[in-house]
Design a protein around this motif. Structure first.
Motif, short mmCIF file in Angstrom:
data_model
loop_
_atom_site.label_atom_id
_atom_site.label_comp_id
_atom_site.label_asym_id
_atom_site.label_seq_id
_atom_site.Cartn_x
_atom_site.Cartn_y
_atom_site.Cartn_z
N UNK A 1 2.94 -6.83 9.12
CA UNK A 1 2.96 -7.37 10.47
C UNK A 1 1.64 -8.08 10.71
N UNK A 2 1.70 -9.26 11.31
CA UNK A 2 0.46 -10.00 11.53
C UNK A 2 -0.31 -9.41 12.70
N UNK B 1 7.76 -6.34 1.78
CA UNK B 1 6.63 -5.66 2.40
C UNK B 1 5.70 -6.64 3.08
N UNK B 2 6.28 -7.62 3.74
CA UNK B 2 5.46 -8.57 4.51
C UNK B 2 4.81 -7.81 5.65
#
Lengths: 281, 530, 237
Positions: free
Chosen positions: C78-79, C75-76
Motif C-alpha cells: 500500500x502506498x 504483494x504490491x
C-alpha cells in the motif's frame, strides 16, 4: 436573391441618378440598360487576393504614401470619384452613416481597429476636387482623422489595383456619370481581400463583423467578447450580408440540455440516496 | 431462484427487463455488427491489395463499404459492446445492485439499439446506400445521391439509446450502490463506465443536433451548412468532433476499465495508486475531453490561435492517460500473474495501448499533422487505440466473464490459437500502414495509382487482415461451442475479490444476489493483499 | 508537500532551456520540408524512448511476476501518502515536460509554416470534383502545377463544390480546400523533378483518383515555360 439584388440595383441606380444631378434631360431608365451583375465583384474568386503594397497614392495634403503603409490593421477600401455635384457618392455617405453608428456602438473604433481608404478611379480628379468632396461629406472629427481620401499621382497604379480586383467601371457620356460597383472592400492586415459588402445593403453590424473577420482570428484578449459575438454570425454570400449562424445556437442549446440532464440526475439521485440511507439507519 | 429454464422462451428475451439478458442482447447485436463490418474490412483490404481495380470497378462501392465499416464498428460495435454489454451485465453486479435503476427504460434502450442495427444493415442493401464515411461531412453528404438519411436515423436511434442508457447507469451507480460502498471502493470499471456515460450524456445531444441539421439541409432545403447561403461549412466538422473525439474516450475508458478488472484478478494485486487513476486519470480525461476536438481540424483552415491552443490541450491529455497507464503497469508490480486467455488478451493490450497512444503524440502537434493527417498513419494510429486496443480489451473481458455468464470456461486450444492469429494479424496489418502513411499514402482511397510503390505494403496488410479474419472467426466459433459445452467451472474460477464473483452464482439468477449485499468500510474489490 | 513543490518547480525550471533550445534550432535553415523531417525524427526518438521504457517494463514484470502456485497473491505494498503524491506529481511533471518540449518545437515550426515569405510566387488553386485548376494570374490556367526550384510558392486555395484537401507529400504540406473560404499553404521546391499532389479529404466516388503532377523546374526553364504557356493561352482565347 431578392433583397440583395434589389439593394445592388438601387445602389447602381442611385450612383447614376445623383451624379447626373438635375440634368434630367439625359435621364433614361438605367435599369433597362445596365445589368447589375456587371457591378458585382466576383467575390468568390477575389477572396484572398493580395493588393500590392507598393501602389502609391497621395492624400489630401498631397503627401504620398504606399498602400502597404495602411496595412497592419484591417482596411475598408472604397473606390469612388470626386467630381460630382453636391449629392454625390452615395457609397461614401452610406459608409459614413454606418461608421457613425459604429462609433456610437463603441465595439470597434476607427483608427484603432481599422482604417478607411477612399481612392479615386477618375484620372481627372485632383487635390482640389478631393478637398471639396471631403468637405462636402462633413465628417465628424474622430472619423475624419482616420479616413484617408486619395488620388493616384501615377494612374497606372490605380489601373493595376482595379484590374487585380476585377473592378469594372465606365464613363457614360450620355448620363455624364461613372457607373461602378458600390462596394466596400475589406482588406486583412496583410492586404488581402477578406470580404466585399455593398453600399445600401448593410447595417453597421455587418461592417463590424467584416472588420472582425478581416482580423483573421488575430485578436487581443481584451477583444474576446467581440470575437465571441462574431462567431454567432456567418457570411451569407447570397444575401451579401451576415446572418445568424443558427447551427451554433442549436448546438449550444443541445450541449446545455446534456449538461442539465447530467447534473440534474447526479444532484437529484445523490440527494435521494442520502435520504434513503438516513431513513434506513 | 437460479433454476435454469429448460425450454427457450423467446418472449423472455424480447420483453426482458433483466439487465443481464439485456447485456447479452447487446453483446449479440454488437457482435453481429462487428461481423458484418469485419467482412467489409476484409473486402476493403482485398480491394487495396492490388493497384487499380481488384474486385470492383469504381469507387462508390468501396466508399459504401468504408462508410458501413466505420459507422458500424464505432457506433454499433465498440460503443454498445463496451457500454451496452459490459456495463449492463456487470456494473449492477459490481456495485451489489439487484438491477439497474430503470429496468424498463433499459429495455427500451435495447429495442432502439436493435432498430438501429436493423436500419444500418438495411442501408447496405438499399440502392444508393450511404457513401459519406462515418463522419458525414457536408457539403458532400448533402450533394451526394446516396441516402444520407440512413446515416442520420442510425445516429438518432443509437444516440437516443445511449442517452437513456447514460441516465440509467449514472443513476444506478449514484443511487443503487450496496450500503456501505463508498466512492473509493468502486471497481475501476464502474468508474470508467460512469465517466463514459457522463461524456455520452453531455456530448451526444450536440452530435444529434448536427446530423439533424444535415438531414434538414439535404431533404428540406435549409442551408445550415451551405456557405453560399449563410451556412458555415466548417461548423458541422466542429460539432461532429466535439462529440466524436470524446467518443474515443467513451470507447477507451470502459476498455481500460475491463483491463483493470482482468489484470487485477489475474495478477492478484491491488490497483496501483487507485486514487490517482480515478481522480487524476479518469476524471481528468472527462474534464479535458471537451477541449481537444480541433486536432481533427488541424488542416481545415481554423484560426491559428485555435490550432495552437488545442495542440497544447491535446498534448495535455497525455497527463491523465499517463496516470492511468502508470496504475495499469503498477498493478503488475510484485504481482502473481496467472496466464489464461483473458490475461493473454490483456497482456497484448499493454502493447497495443503503447503503440496507439504514442503514435497519437505526433498527431497532437499541429505542424506534424499538416503532413500526417488523413494518411494511413492516422488510420493505423486510431485502429491501434480504438479498434485493436478496445476490441482486445473487450475480448479479454468476455473470456474473463465467460464463466460468470455461462458457468463454463471458454479457454481452450481454439481460443489460444485465435488469440495468436489475432495478435500477429493486427501487427502485420497495421505496421505497414504506419510506414506508407508517413510516406504520404492517403486514407479512404479505393485505388492508389499515384503511389504504385506502396503496393507491396498493401499486400502485406491484406495478408494480415486474413490472419485477423481467421482469428476472429475462431474466437466466435469458440464462444458458441464453449457456451454449449465448455468445461463447467465453479462460481469464482479466478479467485477474484470483486462482488460479481464473490457474492453471486454463475450465471446469476433473477435479482442477482441470493442475499442483500452489504460491504464493510475496509472492503475493496481488489482485496488480495492485506 | 513542500518537498514535492520543490521538485515540481525544479522540473519546470529545467524545462525552460529546452523550450528555448527548440526555438533556436530552426533558425538559419528555412526550407519547411527539411525542418519537418528534423522535427519528425526528434518526435520519433521521443516516442520510441518512452515506448521502449514502458514496453520493457511490461515484459519484465509479465515474466518475472508469474504465479508460482495457484494460491499465490501479489504483494504490491500500500502506498504511503508521500509515495502517492510522488507517484502523481513526478510523472505528471515529466509528462508535462515532454508536452511542453514538443509544443515548443511544434509551435516554432508551425510559425514557419504560416509565415509566407514576401517574395513567394502566388498561384490560385481551385478544386472541383475531381481535379485541380491552377491559375497563375496572367491568363495561364493549368491542371498540373509547375513551380520554379528554389523559390517559395504560395497556393491560395478555394473549392467550387465539396471539401477537398491539397496534399503534396514531398513538400510536407496539406490544407483543406473549402467552398466559400480561402486557405493557403507554402513550400519551397529544393530540386527539379516531378512529384504528386493528391486529395486527402473525402470528396466522393473518384476521391482516390484525384491527383496531379507537381513539376519543379529550374528558374530559367520556369520563365520559359511561363512565356510559352502564356502565348498558348492567348492563342486559345
Amino acid at each position: 436573391m431578392g433583397r440583395f439584388l434589389q439593394a445592388l440595383l438601387t445602389a447602381v441606380v442611385l450612383v447614376g441618378i445623383f451624379s447626373t444631378g438635375a440634368s434630367a434631360a439625359y435621364m433614361r431608365q438605367p435599369e433597362s440598360d445596365i445589368d447589375p451583375s456587371v457591378f458585382k465583384l466576383d467575390e468568390k474568386h477575389l477572396l484572398g487576393q493580395k493588393l500590392d503594397k507598393s501602389y502609391r497614392f497621395s492624400d489630401l495634403e498631397g503627401k504620398e504614401f504606399s498602400l502597404g503603409d495602411l496595412y497592419g490593421k484591417p482596411t475598408i477600401l472604397v473606390l469612388s470619384y470626386y467630381t460630382c455635384d453636391g449629392a454625390c457618392s452615395v457609397i461614401n455617405n452610406d459608409l459614413l452613416d454606418l461608421l457613425v453608428l459604429l462609433e456610437e456602438a463603441e465595439n470597434i473604433t476607427i483608427g484603432k481597429d481599422f482604417n478607411v481608404l477612399t481612392l479615386s478611379f477618375d484620372e481627372n480628379d485632383t487635390l482640389e476636387t478631393l478637398t471639396e468632396f471631403k468637405n462636402n461629406l462633413r465628417l465628424p472629427k474622430d472619423i475624419k482623422d482616420h479616413w484617408t481620401f486619395a488620388v493616384a499621382p501615377d494612374f497606372t497604379h490605380l489601373q493595376a489595383l482595379t484590374k487585380s480586383l476585377g473592378y469594372k467601371y465606365f464613363w457614360s457620356p450620355q448620363d455624364r456619370t461613372f457607373y461602378h460597383p458600390g462596394a466596400f472592400i475589406f482588406l486583412t492586415p496583410k492586404g488581402r481581400v477578406s470580404r466585399v459588402l455593398y453600399a445600401l445593403a448593410n447595417e453597421a453590424k455587418d461592417i463590424e463583423l467584416a472588420v472582425l473577420e478581416s482580423k483573421q482570428g488575430q485578436f487581443k484578449v481584451s477583444e474576446i467578447v467581440n470575437y465571441a459575438a462574431s462567431l454567432c454570425y456567418s457570411y451569407n454570400y447570397k444575401e451579401g450580408r451576415y446572418t445568424y449562424n443558427i447551427p451554433l445556437f442549436v448546438a449550444v442549446g443541445s450541449l446545455t440540455l446534456g449538461v442539465i440532464t447530467f447534473s440534474g440526475s447526479v444532484v437529484f439521485f445523490g440527494r435521494r440516496r442520502k435520504k434513503r440511507l438516513m431513513e434506513g439507519s | 431462484m437460479s433454476t435454469e429454464t429448460e425450454t427457450f422462451n423467446w418472449k423472455e428475451w424480447v420483453f426482458t427487463t433483466d439487465h443481464k439478458r439485456i447485456g447479452v442482447l447487446y453483446l449479440i447485436g454488437s457482435m453481429a455488427a462487428f461481423a458484418v463490418a469485419g467482412v467489409m474490412a476484409l473486402l476493403i483490404r482485398i480491394e487495396q491489395s492490388t493497384l487499380g481495380p481488384t474486385i470492383i470497378e469504381d469507387g462508390t462501392t468501396y466508399n459504401e463499404w468504408l462508410y458501413f465499416h466505420g459507422a458500424a464498428m464505432i457506433l454499433a460495435f465498440l460503443i454498445p459492446g463496451l457500454t451496452g454489454f459490459a456495463a449492463n451485465y456487470f456494473l449492477p453486479l459490481m456495485i451489489g445492485a439487484k438491477d439497474v435503476a430503470f429496468p424498463r427504460i433499459n429495455a427500451f434502450s435495447i429495442w432502439l439499439f436493435y432498430a438501429a442495427i436493423v436500419l444500418a444493415l438495411v442501408s447496405i442493401v438499399i440502392p444508393d446506400s450511404p457513401d459519406i464515411m462515418w463522419t458525414g461531412y457536408p457539403p458532400y453528404s448533402i450533394t451526394t445521391n446516396a441516402n444520407t438519411a440512413f446515416y442520420v436515423f442510425t445516429v438518432h436511434l443509437l444516440g437516443f439509446s445511449s442517452i437513456l442508457g447514460a441516465v440509467n447507469f449514472l443513476v444506478t451507480v449514484i443511487y443503487m450502490r450496496a450500503p456501505g460502498m463508498g466512492w473509493n471502493q468502486l471497481n475501476i470499471f464502474v468508474w470508467t463506465t460512469v465517466a463514459a456515460f457522463a461524456i455520452q450524456l453531455v456530448f451526444i445531444p450536440v452530435l444529434a443536433a448536427a446530423v439533424t441539421m444535415l438531414l434538414f439541409d439535404k431533404y428540406l432545403g435549409t442551408h445550415f451548412f451551405d456557405p453560399a447561403e449563410g451556412g458555415d461549412v466548417l461548423l458541422y466538422q466542429n460539432l461532429f468532433w466535439f462529440y466524436s473525439h470524446p467518443a474515443v474516450y467513451v470507447i477507451f475508458l470502459p476498455a481500460v476499465g475491463i483491463l483493470f478488472e482482468v489484470v487485477a484478478s489475474m495478477a492478484k494485486n491491488r490497483v496501483f495508486n487507485y486514487k490517482a487513476c480515478v481522480y487524476g486519470g479518469i476524471l481528468g480525461i472527462v474534464i479535458i475531453t471537451g477541449e481537444v476536438w480541433v486536432h481533427h481540424l488541424y488542416v481545415a483552415g481554423m484560426p491559428d490561435w485555435l490550432r495552437i491552443g488545442q495542440m497544447v490541450t491535446t498534448l495535455l491529455i497525455s497527463v491523465p492517460v499517463g496516470l492511468i497507464v502508470l496504475s495499469l503497469w503498477g498493478t503488475l508490480y510484485k504481482a502473481s500473474i496467472t496466464y489464461n486467455v483473458a490475461m493473454l488478451y490483456a497482456a497484448a493490450c499493454f502493447f497495443l495501448v503503447l503503440v496507439g497512444g504514442l503514435t497519437g503524440i505526433p498527431l497532437a502537434l499541429t505542424v506534424v499533422t499538416v503532413h500526417l493527417s488523413e494518411t494511413s498513419f492516422v488510420h493505423a494510429h486510431f485502429h491501434f487505440i480504438m479498434a485493436l486496443f478496445a476490441a482486445f480489451a473487450m475480448f479479454s473481458g468476455i473470456y474473463y466473464w465467460f464463466p460468470k455468464m455461462t458457468g463454463r470456461s471458454a479457454d481452450g486450444k481454439l481460443a489460444v490459437f485465435s488469440f495468436w492469429s489475432n495478435v500477429i494479424g493486427v501487427n502485420v496489418t497495421f505496421w505497414p500502414l504506419f510506414i506508407i502513411g508517413v510516406e504520404g499514402m492517403p486514407r479512404r482511397y479505393w485505388d492508389y495509382e499515384m503511389f504504385p510503390h506502396f503496393e507491396p505494403y498493401h499486400q502485406v496488410a491484406t495478408a494480415g487482415a486474413f490472419l485477423i479474419a481467421i482469428g476472429m472467426a475462431g474466437t466466435m466459433i469458440n464462444w458458441i461451442i464453449a457456451a454449449r459445452s465448455g468445461e463447467k467451472v465453479g462460481e469464482n474460477p479466478w479467485k477474484s475479490k470483486s462482488l460479481e464473483w464473490t457474492h453471486c452464482p454463475s450465471p446469476p439468477g433473477p435479482g442477482n444476489f441470493p442475499e442483500d449485499v452489504v460491504v464493510s468500510e475496509d472492503w475493496t474489490p481488489y482485496d488480495y493483499n492485506k | 508537500m513542500k518537498f514535492f513543490n520543490t521538485i515540481l518547480s525544479g522540473l519546470m525550471g529545467a524545462l525552460l532551456p529546452f523550450a528555448a533550445m527548440a526555438n533556436e534550432a530552426y533558425e538559419g535553415d528555412m526550407n519547411p520540408a527539411d525542418q519537418w523531417d528534423r522535427l519528425w525524427n526528434t518526435i520519433l526518438l521521443d516516442i520510441t524512448v518512452i515506448g521502449v521504457i514502458f514496453g520493457v517494463a511490461a515484459i519484465w514484470m509479465m515474466v518475472k511476476y508469474r504465479a508460482k502456485s495457484p494460491d499465490d497473491v501479489g504483494s504490491l505494498p500500500k502506498l504511503t501518502r508521500a509515495q502517492t503524491m510522488a507517484w502523481i506529481f513526478i510523472p505528471c511533471a515529466l509528462f508535462l515536460a515532454d508536452d511542453l518540449f514538443l509544443s515548443a518545437k511544434g509551435w516554432s515550426l508551425w510559425n514557419v509554416y504560416r509565415q509566407v515569405p514576401e517574395d513567394a510566387l502566388e498561384i490560385k488553386v481551385t478544386s472541383y470534383q475531381w481535379y485541380w485548376e491552377f491559375d497563375y494570374g496572367d491568363g495561364i490556367v493549368t491542371e498540373e502545377l509547375t513551380v520554379p526550384v528554389g523559390k517559395p510558392v504560395v497556393l491560395r486555395m478555394t473549392s467550387e463544390d465539396v471539401l477537398h484537401s491539397f496534399f503534396i507529400p514531398e513538400y510536407r504540406v496539406k490544407e483543406d480546400v473549402m467552398p466559400g473560404r480561402v486557405t493557403y499553404i507554402w513550400f519551397q521546391p529544393k530540386k527539379a523533378g516531378t512529384t504528386v499532389a493528391t486529395c486527402t479529404e473525402f470528396c466522393g466516388t473518384a476521391h482516390g483518383n484525384m491527383y496531379t503532377d507537381v513539376i519543379a523546374v529550374p528558374p530559367d526553364d520556369f520563365t520559359a515555360w511561363r512565356v510559352k504557356a502564356k502565348a498558348e493561352a492567348e492563342n486559345e482565347s
